[in-house]
Design a protein around this motif. Structure first.
Motif, PDB file in Angstrom:
ATOM      1  N   PRO A  13       0.610  -1.289   0.151  1.00 29.65           N
ATOM      2  CA  PRO A  13       0.147   0.332  -0.334  1.00 29.65           C
ATOM      3  C   PRO A  13       0.561   1.213   0.164  1.00 29.65           C
ATOM      4  N   ALA A  17       0.654   5.032  -2.545  1.00 35.95           N
ATOM      5  CA  ALA A  17       0.423   6.324  -1.634  1.00 35.95           C
ATOM      6  C   ALA A  17       1.724   7.004  -2.037  1.00 35.95           C
ATOM      7  N   ARG A  18       2.874   6.598  -2.050  1.00 38.16           N
ATOM      8  CA  ARG A  18       4.089   7.017  -2.194  1.00 38.16           C
ATOM      9  C   ARG A  18       3.891   8.196  -2.888  1.00 38.16           C
ATOM     10  N   HIS A  20       1.619   9.583  -4.530  1.00 38.29           N
ATOM     11  CA  HIS A  20       0.764  10.452  -5.503  1.00 38.29           C
ATOM     12  C   HIS A  20       0.240  10.808  -4.093  1.00 38.29           C
ATOM     13  N   LEU A  22      -0.976  10.213  -0.905  1.00 41.18           N
ATOM     14  CA  LEU A  22      -2.040   9.913  -0.355  1.00 41.18           C
ATOM     15  C   LEU A  22      -1.235   8.758   0.890  1.00 41.18           C
ATOM     16  N   SER A  23      -2.224   8.515   1.696  1.00 42.28           N
ATOM     17  CA  SER A  23      -2.128   7.995   2.907  1.00 42.28           C
ATOM     18  C   SER A  23      -1.928   6.984   2.823  1.00 42.28           C
ATOM     19  N   THR A  24      -1.606   5.528   3.355  1.00 38.82           N
ATOM     20  CA  THR A  24      -1.705   4.154   3.425  1.00 38.82           C
ATOM     21  C   THR A  24      -3.534   3.695   3.419  1.00 38.82           C
ATOM     22  N   ALA A  26      -5.753   5.500   3.150  1.00 34.38           N
ATOM     23  CA  ALA A  26      -6.556   6.242   1.815  1.00 34.38           C
ATOM     24  C   ALA A  26      -6.548   4.605   0.559  1.00 34.38           C
ATOM     25  N   ILE A  27      -5.476   4.415   0.486  1.00 35.69           N
ATOM     26  CA  ILE A  27      -5.231   3.450  -0.648  1.00 35.69           C
ATOM     27  C   ILE A  27      -6.040   2.324   0.095  1.00 35.69           C
TER      28      ILE A  27
END
Length: 249
Positions: A13, A17-18, A20, A22-24, A26-27
């Motif tokens: 995850p 995430a990294r 974009h 984003l947080s894991t 969120a994935i």
């Protein structure tokens, strides 16, 4: 050296995430919402992703600016469920809405071009019509019907200062003269364009005082810009979605 996402390598995850911001979590949320295909699992139960999931994530993030989060979610869910025709229908609806918004903007600009300079000796002062059945005066029901709204909406606009009908001295009914009809038409078009009543009121007040298009030029320019940005975002989203569909086979 960066990972080759085309070689079937398993991704965590955090790897998705990294790139974009984003947080894991969120994935994981995107997977649970159907935006991403179901992840594989290691023998210990940890999620694993592939280049297919990375493509789904890119497609979703590219779709959001043009279609909005909710519609983009529905598009991706439909694709992942094998219902591509439903995804295409949703995309068509977004394009139809954008076209309708463009027509609304054109209608606003057309309405403004029809405005005539105020002929009163002082800004904001209007002559009172003497007839209510002729072209210079109408009651609330016929005006509401012409605009396709409810009379209650016109009363709400009056309370917000968007229209200023006079009262018939014999019946007490509201009478809308030509300037009132103009203001109501502008309010109606601007509401369709997504403007709030508190945003419309000062614009109409400026139009009354200036008797022309100038007060709305900045708003119209911004409106054009937002529609163009949506159209271009839809193109970007379509390209990423097509790439994802090809990868899915």
């Amino acid at each position: 050296m960066g990972r080759n996402l085309q070689n079937g390598e398993r991704l965590r995850p955090v790897d998705l995430a990294r790139g974009h911001g984003l947080s894991t979590q969120a994935i994981r949320n995107y997977e649970e919402a159907g935006i991403l295909p179901t992840a594989g699992r290691t023998p210990h139960g940890y999620r694993t992703y592939t280049s297919l999931h990375a493509g789904a994530l890119r497609a979703f993030l590219a779709l959001v600016p043009g279609h909005g989060h909710q519609t983009a979610t529905s598009i991706m869910r439909a694709v992942n469920e094998g219902a591509a025709e439903e995804a295409f229908r949703l995309i068509d609806e977004s394009h139809a809405q954008l076209l309708d918004d463009r027509r609304t903007l054109q209608a606003v600009e057309s309405a403004l071009r029809d405005l005539e300079p105020t002929t009163a000796s002082e800004p904001g002062v209007r002559s009172e019509p003497t007839a209510v059945s002729g072209p210079r005066g109408t009651f609330i029901g016929p005006l509401a019907g012409k605009l396709g709204i409810r009379p209650a909406t016109l009363r709400k606009w009056e309370h917000a200062g968007l229209v200023r009908p006079r009262r018939d001295p014999l019946t007490g009914y509201r009478v809308y003269d030509e300037a009132d009809v103009r203001d109501a038409r502008l309010a109606h078009q601007l509401r369709r364009g997504g403007y709030l009543l508190e945003q419309i009121a000062p614009l109409i007040a400026q139009v009354r005082a200036a008797g022309g298009l100038e007060p709305l030029e900045a708003a119209l320019c911004d409106w054009h810009g937002r529609l163009s940005a949506r159209g271009r975002a839809m193109l970007t989203g379509a390209a990423e979605l097509e790439a994802y569909l090809r990868e899915r086979g």
